[in-house]
Design an enzyme around this catalytic site. Structure first.
Site, short mmCIF file in Angstrom:
data_model
loop_
_atom_site.label_atom_id
_atom_site.label_comp_id
_atom_site.label_asym_id
_atom_site.label_seq_id
_atom_site.Cartn_x
_atom_site.Cartn_y
_atom_site.Cartn_z
N HIS A 1 54.43 31.24 49.90
CA HIS A 1 53.11 31.13 49.25
C HIS A 1 52.15 32.14 49.84
CE1 HIS A 1 54.75 27.23 47.97
NE2 HIS A 1 53.82 27.24 47.04
N HIS B 1 53.03 24.05 56.09
CA HIS B 1 53.74 25.10 56.81
C HIS B 1 53.19 25.12 58.22
CE1 HIS B 1 56.38 27.49 54.27
NE2 HIS B 1 55.52 27.40 53.29
N ASP C 1 54.41 30.34 60.53
CA ASP C 1 54.94 30.78 59.24
C ASP C 1 53.92 31.63 58.50
OD1 ASP C 1 56.23 27.43 58.53
OD2 ASP C 1 56.82 28.93 60.00
#
Lengths: 379, 415
Positions: free
Chosen positions: B287, B330, B334
């Protein structure tokens, strides 16, 4: 018309081997401006003008020839003085190297402090077992592997140090090494801190946690720094510094520097190969010893090589520095880069020199160099 | 215009005045057509011609040559148009004696015919510095598709290896310590992502050099997802929060796994579409990659006039990334790693593409040591220079509008 006439006459003159005078001799004003009022001057004139023309052009011819002779007397070759020759292309600037050294040292100490902090947050082995790792699935643990890594690391650092001592522009190269090392340890600090990975393997014995015992923590920091962070020296008892691997950083960085600042001719290729093998074997042994996750090693390699290439491309390409389409200087450290590399105008050539100054006759330069030009430039 | 060899002295004098060579009219009072054609440089060296000429008659001789050529062409053309031939000459004859020249308008009233010179068209890559080469864009698109597919397969594989929440609790994360979980935050992130992708797509449609820019986008996106495959696969991180509901594991059931892969590709990997029920794809965050990359491309290829537009996109992107963390979807590492790798790859690629010197292998160009250097050369070798930010309606819309400017004289002549 007058100018073209003179040009024609000059080309015909072969006494001086076609030496062209680029001077403003031709701007003499023409005494006979034809007052005929027509679009084409000097055309519709009676013969009287023609006679005056001839005497005029012979005068100008004599003038030009005399001027040319005067110039010719003083010149055998043409010296073109570039404006840059007075400014040294690769100044030493040891003080900048000192600043970079302090930056690296500062980051090293900070990293050690960070390891101590992170150690407190590592989840216990029983609570958080080691994460699944593809390499660990295939290769079982070998206890002696980590010593190989550390021995390789020490050899590489020593080789690089000796090579660095023998470089001519050691101030500049040393500056680059310290800066990059400091940056990599800074990034490492950030990644270690924000997310804490559990221990990679059940064999790892982490030192007990010192909740709030600041004195004990400081002692640990000092111990780690003095041992260089190596397990061999017995200073590496703390856990939590897994993402990303500092050992990989050192192995990769020293190898990249060794390769970059040594010649590329045949006997040196073997040297590069040996160093590459040392580096590669060292990295693989980290994984074989189950001391780091695979992702730690991969990320460390990626970030190290990325930063090295980025920095050196910026440093080697002068035209990138001022260009508005240079995206390389969008990194946050581009100001520091400009400070360190502002006066370095060319790529650093591969030249060696003894650390103590001996007359240059005593050694043969193993690098390929244009010796005639080099010696002329050094005088 | 009648042939030069039929000219009389007065024709010659009229022609001289026509050409702006009045100074010769006095000297050429007895010169008629054939004599004019016989003139050569030697004549200008002797008097009386040497007195009137300034450049040894070169200019005049050139004009005579041109005159000869046009009259030959005329004759040729007239011979071809047999039916009109005589009439034309007759007309020319008739008008010659009457007409007087004023200000260079040809007295016979005929315009010189345009001559068609056939130039073989060079291939597109030489004609323009930004050749379209849609084939290469297609290759890049296939590469990106392949990388997406690989990523989905790897996520499916990794899902099987994620340790259960009870066995392996979420790892300690600094952001999670500071901020508690907000449930609706991830939908915000995905909506922002979809908005940004939509905006970028529309902007891309409006770009003039969309094939080159599309190629770059596909290549960079593909490479980033390929890197992501690698980092996801080698080490599996546990779920970041206890709120995660991971699908049950299907050990070895290939059919079910491939169905899962199809479902994920169809939904684009988003939670909103319900296609993201697999766990394990944490390092690094896809994302974040999409949010960052679309913003970088939007900013790079948007007009400078609309300065507020990249700023809005920046806000969308930043809020989206923040919401990923807020939703505890997340780990912080990350997101940080995704941001770092995306920006580095984007800037690296574009610096190489914009500098001719960096497109070649040399010792000073360390960027050429990167593994994707040869694909990069394949894509960007014919692009010479920095792609300008020009805009153009896509082909379908272009034919509808009537804003084309017509150069009527040229157009009518070609027909």
């Amino acid at each position: 018309m007058a100018a073209s006439y003179l040009l024609d006459e000059r080309e015909d003159d072969g006494t001086n081997g076609g030496y062209h005078v680029m001077v403003t001799v031709e701007e003499r004003p023409r005494p006979h401006a034809t007052p005929t009022g027509q679009s084409r001057p000097s055309m519709a004139t009676p013969s009287g003008d023609q006679v005056d023309n001839k005497s005029d052009t012979s005068k100008s011819r004599r003038f030009v020839r005399g001027f040319r002779k005067a110039l010719r007397k003083n010149q055998d070759y043409t010296r073109i003085i570039g404006s840059k020759s007075s400014v040294p292309q690769l100044p030493s600037e040891w003080w900048k190297t000192g600043i970079a050294f302090i930056w690296a040292g500062f980051n090293l100490v900070l990293t050690t402090v960070m390891i101590t902090i992170v150690h407190e947050r590592v989840p216990d082995k029983s609570v958080s077992p080691p994460l699944p790792d593809k390499f660990f699935d295939y290769v079982p643990r070998m206890e002696w592997a980590f010593s190989i890594t550390e021995v390789n690391g020490m050899i590489l650092v020593a080789l690089w140090f000796i090579q660095w001592l023998c470089l001519k522009h050691r101030a500049i190269v040393g500056r680059r090494f310290f800066f990059l090392q400091g940056m990599l340890y800074l990034y490492r600090m950030v990644t270690m801190y924000i997310t804490t990975l559990p221990v990679p393997s059940m064999h790892m014995d982490c030192a007990p946690k010192l909740y709030g015992d600041s004195q004990g923590k400081i002692k640990r920091v000092l111990q780690l720094v003095s041992g260089g962070g190596l397990s061999i020296t017995g200073s590496h008892l703390m856990c939590g510094d897994f993402l990303y691997s500092g050992h990989t950083v050192m192995l990769t960085l020293t190898f990249l520097f060794i390769q970059e600042y040594s010649p590329r001719s045949w006997p040196w290729c073997c040297y590069h190969l040996i160093c590459w093998l040392l580096s590669f074997v060292g990295v693989v042994c980290i994984l074989m010893a189950h001391e780091h996750y695979s992702v730690d090693v991969v990320v460390a390699y990626f970030i190290t090589s990325n930063l090295f290439y980025w920095y050196h491309t910026m440093a080697n390409n002068q035209d990138l520095r001022g260009s508005p389409h240079n995206y390389l200087n969008r990194t946050w450290w581009s100001l520091a880069f400009n400070f360190l590399e502002k006066n370095v105008k060319t790529p650093v050539p591969c030249t060696f020199a003894w650390p103590l100054s001996l007359p240059s006759v005593c050694f043969k330069n193993p690098c390929e160099s244009y010796s005639i030009v080099q010696s002329a430039r050094d005088e | 215009m009648k042939e030069v060899r039929l000219w009389t002295a007065s024709d010659v004098s009229d022609w001289l005045t026509d050409e702006g060579l009045q100074e010769y009219t006095d000297a050429f009072q007895d010169v008629d057509g054939p004599a004019l054609l016989r003139l050569s440089e030697e004549d200008f060296k002797a008097s009386p011609l040497s007195l009137v000429t300034g450049d040894s008659g070169r200019h005049l001789l050139e004009r005579i040559k041109t005159l000869l050529l046009t009259s030959h062409m005329k004759a040729h053309k007239n011979n071809n148009n047999n039916e009109n031939g005589h009439t034309v000459i007759a007309l020319a004859n008739g008008s010659v004696s009457n007409g007087k020249i004023h200000n260079g308008i040809p007295k016979n009233g005929l315009h010189p015919e345009p001559v068609r010179i056939l130039i073989p068209q060079p291939p597109e890559q030489e004609r323009t510095p930004y050749p379209t080469e849609w084939f290469k864009t297609g290759v890049a698109f296939l590469y990106a598709l392949f990388c997406f597919l690989t990523t989905t397969v790897v996520i499916s594989v990794v899902h099987e290896r994620v340790p259960p929440k009870e066995e392996s609790p979420p790892l300690p994360d600094k952001f999670f310590d500071l901020f508690d979980r907000v449930e609706w935050a991830f939908s915000i992130c995905e909506i922002n992502g979809m908005l940004l992708v939509g905006l970028w797509f529309m902007q891309w449609l409006l770009l003039k050099h969309r094939s080159i820019i599309g190629r770059r986008f596909f290549f960079i996106v593909g490479t980033l997802y390929l890197y992501r495959c690698m980092t996801m696969y080698v080490t599996t991180l546990p779920v970041p929060g206890m709120h995660f509901k991971c699908s049950p594991k299907i050990f070895g059931d290939w059919e079910a796994q491939s169905r899962r892969v199809m479902k994920m590709m169809a939904g684009g990997g988003l939670s909103i579409t319900g296609s993201h029920s697999l766990c394990g794809d944490y390092l690094y965050s896809g994302h974040t990659v999409m949010l960052t990359l679309t913003y970088l491309f939007i900013k790079e290829y948007s007009p400078r006039r609309f300065w507020w537009y990249p700023w809005i996109c920046w806000c969308l992107s930043a809020v989206g990334i923040f919401c990923i963390l807020l939703a505890h979807d997340h780990y912080t590492i990350d997101v940080l790693l995704a941001y770092f790798i995306t920006t580095r790859l984007f800037w690296w690629y574009h610096t190489m593409a914009n500098q001719q010197a960096l497109k070649e292998i040399s010792t000073g160009n360390l960027f050429s040591r990167v593994w994707w250097f040869y694909p990069f050369q394949y894509f960007e070798s014919n692009v010479r220079g920095i792609v300008p930010r020009n805009y153009q309606l896509p082909f379908l819309f272009r034919t509808v509008t009537c804003t084309r400017v017509k150069y009527s004289k040229l157009d009518s002549r070609e027909s």
